[in-house]
Design a protein around this motif. Structure first.
Motif, PDB file in Angstrom:
ATOM      1  N   HIS A  29     -27.116 -10.816 -15.239  1.00 16.23           N
ATOM      2  CA  HIS A  29     -27.102 -10.257 -16.592  1.00 16.23           C
ATOM      3  C   HIS A  29     -25.763  -9.573 -16.827  1.00 16.23           C
ATOM      4  N   GLY A  30     -25.053  -9.992 -17.888  1.00 14.04           N
ATOM      5  CA  GLY A  30     -23.771  -9.400 -18.221  1.00 14.04           C
ATOM      6  C   GLY A  30     -22.605 -10.251 -17.756  1.00 14.04           C
ATOM      7  N   PRO A  31     -21.394  -9.915 -18.201  1.00 15.96           N
ATOM      8  CA  PRO A  31     -20.210 -10.720 -17.886  1.00 15.96           C
ATOM      9  C   PRO A  31     -19.794 -10.584 -16.428  1.00 15.96           C
ATOM     10  N   ALA A  32     -19.016 -11.562 -15.973  1.00 16.03           N
ATOM     11  CA  ALA A  32     -18.490 -11.528 -14.612  1.00 16.03           C
ATOM     12  C   ALA A  32     -17.481 -10.388 -14.470  1.00 16.03           C
ATOM     13  N   VAL A  33     -17.337  -9.912 -13.227  1.00 16.16           N
ATOM     14  CA  VAL A  33     -16.415  -8.819 -12.913  1.00 16.16           C
ATOM     15  C   VAL A  33     -15.339  -9.354 -11.983  1.00 16.16           C
ATOM     16  N   ARG A  34     -14.076  -9.201 -12.385  1.00 17.21           N
ATOM     17  CA  ARG A  34     -12.951  -9.609 -11.542  1.00 17.21           C
ATOM     18  C   ARG A  34     -12.640  -8.521 -10.521  1.00 17.21           C
ATOM     19  N   ASP A  35     -12.203  -8.921  -9.324  1.00 19.88           N
ATOM     20  CA  ASP A  35     -11.852  -7.963  -8.272  1.00 19.88           C
ATOM     21  C   ASP A  35     -12.902  -6.852  -8.216  1.00 19.88           C
ATOM     22  N   PRO A  36     -14.139  -7.199  -7.863  1.00 14.88           N
ATOM     23  CA  PRO A  36     -15.278  -6.310  -8.114  1.00 14.88           C
ATOM     24  C   PRO A  36     -15.527  -5.249  -7.052  1.00 14.88           C
ATOM     25  N   GLN A  37     -14.766  -5.228  -5.963  1.00 12.72           N
ATOM     26  CA  GLN A  37     -15.160  -4.395  -4.831  1.00 12.72           C
ATOM     27  C   GLN A  37     -15.295  -2.918  -5.189  1.00 12.72           C
ATOM     28  N   ASP A  38     -14.332  -2.365  -5.910  1.00 17.30           N
ATOM     29  CA  ASP A  38     -14.414  -0.935  -6.257  1.00 17.30           C
ATOM     30  C   ASP A  38     -15.632  -0.645  -7.121  1.00 17.30           C
ATOM     31  N   ALA A  39     -15.872  -1.502  -8.105  1.00 20.67           N
ATOM     32  CA  ALA A  39     -17.032  -1.295  -8.975  1.00 20.67           C
ATOM     33  C   ALA A  39     -18.337  -1.453  -8.201  1.00 20.67           C
ATOM     34  N   MET A  40     -18.375  -2.391  -7.276  1.00 18.66           N
ATOM     35  CA  MET A  40     -19.579  -2.566  -6.453  1.00 18.66           C
ATOM     36  C   MET A  40     -19.827  -1.341  -5.582  1.00 18.66           C
ATOM     37  N   ARG A  41     -18.771  -0.801  -4.991  1.00 20.25           N
ATOM     38  CA  ARG A  41     -18.934   0.389  -4.148  1.00 20.25           C
ATOM     39  C   ARG A  41     -19.454   1.571  -4.959  1.00 20.25           C
ATOM     40  N   ARG A  42     -18.892   1.751  -6.155  1.00 16.88           N
ATOM     41  CA  ARG A  42     -19.375   2.853  -7.002  1.00 16.88           C
ATOM     42  C   ARG A  42     -20.842   2.666  -7.343  1.00 16.88           C
ATOM     43  N   ALA A  43     -21.233   1.428  -7.651  1.00 15.03           N
ATOM     44  CA  ALA A  43     -22.626   1.152  -8.008  1.00 15.03           C
ATOM     45  C   ALA A  43     -23.558   1.423  -6.835  1.00 15.03           C
ATOM     46  N   VAL A  44     -23.147   1.042  -5.635  1.00 16.33           N
ATOM     47  CA  VAL A  44     -23.982   1.268  -4.449  1.00 16.33           C
ATOM     48  C   VAL A  44     -24.080   2.763  -4.150  1.00 16.33           C
ATOM     49  N   ARG A  45     -22.965   3.479  -4.246  1.00 13.29           N
ATOM     50  CA  ARG A  45     -23.019   4.932  -4.020  1.00 13.29           C
ATOM     51  C   ARG A  45     -23.971   5.599  -5.004  1.00 13.29           C
ATOM     52  N   ASP A  46     -23.929   5.165  -6.257  1.00  5.65           N
ATOM     53  CA  ASP A  46     -24.826   5.730  -7.259  1.00  5.65           C
ATOM     54  C   ASP A  46     -26.279   5.434  -6.913  1.00  5.65           C
ATOM     55  N   ALA A  47     -26.541   4.194  -6.465  1.00 12.01           N
ATOM     56  CA  ALA A  47     -27.910   3.821  -6.108  1.00 12.01           C
ATOM     57  C   ALA A  47     -28.405   4.596  -4.889  1.00 12.01           C
ATOM     58  N   GLU A  48     -27.498   4.918  -3.982  1.00 11.37           N
ATOM     59  CA  GLU A  48     -27.877   5.623  -2.758  1.00 11.37           C
ATOM     60  C   GLU A  48     -27.905   7.146  -2.926  1.00 11.37           C
ATOM     61  N   SER A  49     -27.498   7.629  -4.080  1.00  7.86           N
ATOM     62  CA  SER A  49     -27.383   9.071  -4.285  1.00  7.86           C
ATOM     63  C   SER A  49     -28.727   9.772  -4.351  1.00  7.86           C
ATOM     64  N   GLY A  50     -29.774   9.014  -4.671  1.00  6.95           N
ATOM     65  CA  GLY A  50     -31.098   9.617  -4.772  1.00  6.95           C
ATOM     66  C   GLY A  50     -31.379  10.261  -6.105  1.00  6.95           C
ATOM     67  N   ARG A  51     -30.411  10.185  -7.028  1.00  9.78           N
ATOM     68  CA  ARG A  51     -30.650  10.773  -8.348  1.00  9.78           C
ATOM     69  C   ARG A  51     -31.743  10.005  -9.076  1.00  9.78           C
ATOM     70  N   THR A  52     -32.611  10.717  -9.744  1.00  8.52           N
ATOM     71  CA  THR A  52     -33.658  10.079 -10.539  1.00  8.52           C
ATOM     72  C   THR A  52     -33.316  10.225 -12.014  1.00  8.52           C
ATOM     73  N   PRO A  53     -33.665   9.250 -12.829  1.00 11.82           N
ATOM     74  CA  PRO A  53     -33.351   9.340 -14.256  1.00 11.82           C
ATOM     75  C   PRO A  53     -34.126  10.463 -14.920  1.00 11.82           C
ATOM     76  N   GLY A  54     -33.500  11.082 -15.915  1.00 15.24           N
ATOM     77  CA  GLY A  54     -34.151  12.163 -16.632  1.00 15.24           C
ATOM     78  C   GLY A  54     -35.261  11.666 -17.545  1.00 15.24           C
ATOM     79  N   ALA A  55     -35.982  12.615 -18.107  1.00 12.28           N
ATOM     80  CA  ALA A  55     -37.128  12.276 -18.952  1.00 12.28           C
ATOM     81  C   ALA A  55     -36.707  11.483 -20.181  1.00 12.28           C
ATOM     82  N   VAL A  56     -35.570  11.854 -20.769  1.00 15.27           N
ATOM     83  CA  VAL A  56     -35.110  11.139 -21.963  1.00 15.27           C
ATOM     84  C   VAL A  56     -34.786   9.695 -21.603  1.00 15.27           C
ATOM     85  N   THR A  57     -34.067   9.485 -20.485  1.00 15.48           N
ATOM     86  CA  THR A  57     -33.737   8.123 -20.058  1.00 15.48           C
ATOM     87  C   THR A  57     -34.994   7.315 -19.819  1.00 15.48           C
TER      88      THR A  57
END
Length: 247
Positions: A187-215
């Motif tokens: 889903h969504g457009p392709a990402v060029r040279d994606p490693q940095d964006a992938m790392r940020r996404a994985v760190r966010d997923a591993e952070s344990g943060r839960t979405p707020g009530a509004v989200t």
């Protein structure tokens, strides 16, 4: 990078990809019902026959055109991760898979990578010729790149449809080791040279943060609305398909 991924999109959101091979074309995923028309036009423009459909997983928005394509292309192969065989049957597909895939298998020029989580038998594909990683729904690029286990109110359906969020996050981390030069998501457009964006996404997923009530609330509203639209498309009542990403 020799060429961009050949992306075919429905609603600008639901992706399938064509991968040229020496014997013809591999289609990665099969979208919603009606995607066959877009696939056939693209194959005609490329002057290549469709040889196989390789699924990243067997959710309804990735398998909708399978039976039609199988009828239109005699001898077409259908490949799916072994763990998704029951899920494929649940979708009501009349065509049995030709081959069940496991990590390390080859599909033409593509190497299969086990990425369970979003579905039990989810797989990704790496094209070592140009470094394109077809990651299915382990990563989602709407509105930005994230792991599917992370809820976003704008496009919540991949998260709602995730079988095992923790396993999805682990699979996303596994993909950090892949030498990808482009990331082609479900889903969504392709990402060029994606490693940095992938790392940020994985760190966010591993952070344990839960979405707020509004989200959570907004995601629920949008999820119900989008789900109704998708179900209508599956039923053949409304469908918009167009190319994005070019050749």
């Amino acid at each position: 990078m020799t060429r961009p991924p050949i992306r075919l999109a429905q609603f600008s959101l639901i992706n399938t990809y064509l991968v040229p091979e020496t014997d013809g074309l591999t289609l990665i995923d099969a979208g919603l019902s009606g995607m066959d028309r877009r696939v056939n036009r693209a194959a005609a423009q490329l002057g290549l026959p469709l040889r196989r459909v390789a699924l990243t997983h067997a959710h309804s928005d990735h398998v909708g055109a399978i039976d039609t394509l199988m009828t239109q292309w005699p001898g077409l192969e259908l490949l799916v991760g072994a763990g998704d065989l029951p899920l494929l049957a649940e979708q009501g597909m009349t065509t049995p898979p030709t081959r069940l895939l496991r990590g390390g298998d080859r599909v033409g020029s593509l190497t299969v990578i086990d990425t369970p989580g979003h579905s039990p038998g989810h797989v990704a594909y790496l094209d070592e010729r140009d470094g394109t990683l077809y990651s299915g729904d382990t990563f989602v690029n709407v509105p930005g790149l994230r792991v599917a286990s992370v809820l976003n109110a704008i496009f919540p359906l991949p998260t709602f449809g995730t079988h095992d969020p923790a396993a999805t996050t682990r699979s996303a981390r596994t993909l950090l080791d892949v030498p990808a030069r482009a990331l082609a998501t479900g889903h969504g457009p392709a990402v060029r040279d994606p490693q940095d964006a992938m790392r940020r996404a994985v760190r966010d997923a591993e952070s344990g943060r839960t979405p707020g009530a509004v989200t959570r609330t907004v995601a629920g509203w949008i999820g119900r609305l989008t789900g109704m639209t998708t179900r209508a498309a599956v039923a053949g009542k409304t469908l918009t398909a167009h190319p994005d990403g070019g050749r």
